[in-house]
Design a protein around this motif. Sequence first.
Motif, PDB file in Angstrom:
ATOM      1  N   UNK A  85      71.941  -0.951  60.391  1.00 33.98           N
ATOM      2  CA  UNK A  85      71.931  -2.186  61.168  1.00 33.98           C
ATOM      3  C   UNK A  85      73.362  -2.701  61.366  1.00 33.98           C
ATOM      4  N   UNK A  86      74.171  -2.590  60.317  1.00 31.79           N
ATOM      5  CA  UNK A  86      75.563  -3.023  60.378  1.00 31.79           C
ATOM      6  C   UNK A  86      76.342  -2.198  61.400  1.00 31.79           C
ATOM      7  N   UNK A  87      76.158  -0.876  61.386  1.00 30.55           N
ATOM      8  CA  UNK A  87      76.849   0.010  62.333  1.00 30.55           C
ATOM      9  C   UNK A  87      76.459  -0.318  63.771  1.00 30.55           C
ATOM     10  N   UNK A 141      78.985  -1.796  66.611  1.00 28.34           N
ATOM     11  CA  UNK A 141      79.177  -1.103  67.891  1.00 28.34           C
ATOM     12  C   UNK A 141      78.943  -2.061  69.061  1.00 28.34           C
ATOM     13  N   UNK A 142      77.899  -2.877  68.959  1.00 26.78           N
ATOM     14  CA  UNK A 142      77.620  -3.890  69.993  1.00 26.78           C
ATOM     15  C   UNK A 142      78.799  -4.847  70.134  1.00 26.78           C
ATOM     16  N   UNK A 143      79.355  -5.243  69.001  1.00 26.43           N
ATOM     17  CA  UNK A 143      80.497  -6.163  69.004  1.00 26.43           C
ATOM     18  C   UNK A 143      81.702  -5.507  69.670  1.00 26.43           C
ATOM     19  N   UNK A 147      79.847 -13.162  71.161  1.00 21.12           N
ATOM     20  CA  UNK A 147      80.735 -12.535  70.181  1.00 21.12           C
ATOM     21  C   UNK A 147      80.656 -13.273  68.838  1.00 21.12           C
ATOM     22  N   UNK A 148      80.703 -14.606  68.879  1.00 13.65           N
ATOM     23  CA  UNK A 148      80.615 -15.399  67.655  1.00 13.65           C
ATOM     24  C   UNK A 148      79.284 -15.177  66.947  1.00 13.65           C
ATOM     25  N   UNK A 149      78.222 -15.129  67.735  1.00  9.72           N
ATOM     26  CA  UNK A 149      76.887 -14.901  67.185  1.00  9.72           C
ATOM     27  C   UNK A 149      76.805 -13.517  66.518  1.00  9.72           C
ATOM     28  N   UNK A 150      77.381 -12.497  67.183  1.00  7.06           N
ATOM     29  CA  UNK A 150      77.355 -11.138  66.629  1.00  7.06           C
ATOM     30  C   UNK A 150      78.187 -11.065  65.345  1.00  7.06           C
ATOM     31  N   UNK A 151      79.318 -11.762  65.326  1.00  7.88           N
ATOM     32  CA  UNK A 151      80.154 -11.777  64.113  1.00  7.88           C
ATOM     33  C   UNK A 151      79.398 -12.398  62.943  1.00  7.88           C
ATOM     34  N   UNK A 204      76.133 -12.471  62.592  1.00  8.03           N
ATOM     35  CA  UNK A 204      75.095 -11.511  62.208  1.00  8.03           C
ATOM     36  C   UNK A 204      75.655 -10.422  61.307  1.00  8.03           C
ATOM     37  N   UNK A 205      76.832  -9.928  61.648  1.00  4.19           N
ATOM     38  CA  UNK A 205      77.484  -8.885  60.852  1.00  4.19           C
ATOM     39  C   UNK A 205      77.819  -9.416  59.465  1.00  4.19           C
ATOM     40  N   UNK A 206      78.328 -10.646  59.408  1.00  2.41           N
ATOM     41  CA  UNK A 206      78.688 -11.257  58.140  1.00  2.41           C
ATOM     42  C   UNK A 206      77.463 -11.384  57.229  1.00  2.41           C
ATOM     43  N   UNK A 207      76.333 -11.783  57.808  1.00  2.00           N
ATOM     44  CA  UNK A 207      75.096 -11.935  57.032  1.00  2.00           C
ATOM     45  C   UNK A 207      74.645 -10.589  56.450  1.00  2.00           C
TER      46      UNK A 207
END
Length: 130
Positions: A13-15, A19-21, A106-110, A112-115
Amino acid sequence: MGSSMAFKELQRELETKAEDLRKLQKDIAKNHEVRKKYTVQLGENELVLKELELLKEDANVYKLIGPVLVKQDLAEANANVRKRIDYISAELKRLDGTLQDMEEKQNSKKEGILKIQQRIQALQAGKAKA
């Protein structure tokens, strides 16, 4: 689900999210490039308009079409430059709206990645709830 299974799921999920980011950041960079070109064009056209406004009505105006200078009516030249300025301004406004939308994503994806990273760390520390 075993913790190693959960860990692999989170890694995948992180990868995917990373990639989306990356793709989104490429699109943002492209948007900046296009905006830069339009900003330059806008400045050039505004300069041309100022020059045209200095001319007397009977002045000769030429437009470069390919390698040839073609005589053009002053009023027509003026109208064409104004239309171009309107078009470029509208494009810049559209690009600004798109950029704002992409930056929010972008902020939302960041986030999500952090979580996910936090969940992975918790799992590694053995604190994850099964």
